[in-house]
Design a protein around this motif. Sequence first.
Motif, short mmCIF file in Angstrom:
data_model
loop_
_atom_site.label_atom_id
_atom_site.label_comp_id
_atom_site.label_asym_id
_atom_site.label_seq_id
_atom_site.Cartn_x
_atom_site.Cartn_y
_atom_site.Cartn_z
N GLN A 20 22.97 23.32 -26.61
CA GLN A 20 24.34 22.94 -26.93
C GLN A 20 25.31 24.05 -26.58
OE1 GLN A 20 23.61 22.08 -31.06
NE2 GLN A 20 23.64 19.84 -30.74
N LEU A 21 24.92 25.29 -26.82
CA LEU A 21 25.75 26.43 -26.47
C LEU A 21 25.94 26.51 -24.96
CD1 LEU A 21 27.30 29.01 -27.24
CD2 LEU A 21 25.12 30.23 -27.14
N ALA A 22 24.85 26.35 -24.22
CA ALA A 22 24.93 26.39 -22.76
C ALA A 22 25.82 25.27 -22.24
CB ALA A 22 23.53 26.30 -22.16
N GLU A 23 25.71 24.09 -22.82
CA GLU A 23 26.52 22.95 -22.40
C GLU A 23 28.00 23.20 -22.70
OE1 GLU A 23 26.88 18.34 -23.76
OE2 GLU A 23 24.85 19.13 -23.48
N ALA A 24 28.29 23.84 -23.81
CA ALA A 24 29.67 24.13 -24.18
C ALA A 24 30.28 25.21 -23.28
CB ALA A 24 29.75 24.55 -25.64
N LEU A 25 29.47 26.16 -22.84
CA LEU A 25 29.98 27.27 -22.03
C LEU A 25 30.00 26.96 -20.53
CD1 LEU A 25 28.29 30.34 -23.77
CD2 LEU A 25 30.66 29.60 -23.92
N ALA A 26 29.28 25.94 -20.09
CA ALA A 26 29.16 25.65 -18.66
C ALA A 26 30.52 25.46 -17.97
CB ALA A 26 28.26 24.44 -18.44
N PRO A 27 31.44 24.65 -18.50
CA PRO A 27 32.74 24.49 -17.80
C PRO A 27 33.51 25.81 -17.69
CG PRO A 27 32.46 22.78 -19.46
CD PRO A 27 31.35 23.77 -19.65
N LEU A 28 33.48 26.62 -18.73
CA LEU A 28 34.18 27.90 -18.70
C LEU A 28 33.58 28.82 -17.64
CD1 LEU A 28 36.21 29.93 -19.89
CD2 LEU A 28 34.46 30.55 -21.55
N LEU A 29 32.27 28.90 -17.59
CA LEU A 29 31.61 29.75 -16.60
C LEU A 29 31.86 29.24 -15.19
CD1 LEU A 29 28.22 30.42 -18.42
CD2 LEU A 29 30.12 31.99 -18.14
N GLN A 30 31.83 27.94 -14.99
CA GLN A 30 32.05 27.37 -13.66
C GLN A 30 33.46 27.67 -13.17
OE1 GLN A 30 29.64 26.29 -12.01
NE2 GLN A 30 30.68 25.50 -10.22
N SER A 31 34.46 27.55 -14.03
CA SER A 31 35.83 27.85 -13.60
C SER A 31 36.00 29.33 -13.31
CB SER A 31 36.84 27.38 -14.65
OG SER A 31 36.73 28.16 -15.83
#
Length: 89
Positions: A15-26
């Motif tokens: 869940q943490l990885a899923e929540a951080l994925a958009p931020l990291l991608q941008s």
Amino acid sequence: MLQNQIILNGITIEQLAEALAPLLQSTISQSQQALPENITRKQACTILNIGLATLWKHTKEGKLTSYGIGNRIMYKRDEVLQALKPLNI
């Protein structure tokens, strides 16, 4: 004082990885846009619609700047595009 702290309770790693994925991608896409893209001699020739000999001539005359990476010669795409100048016809 918990002003600058994040407390994670009851969240899985997924869940943490899923929540951080958009931020990291941008963040990754912004850092890639900030770096100039290096292109090969053939790619520079294609952009300018010239041959390798003409590209070498323009580089030697200082109209273009080449960069070395190992034994490869590269150009910065932005600099190649900036070398194009409009004609007053």
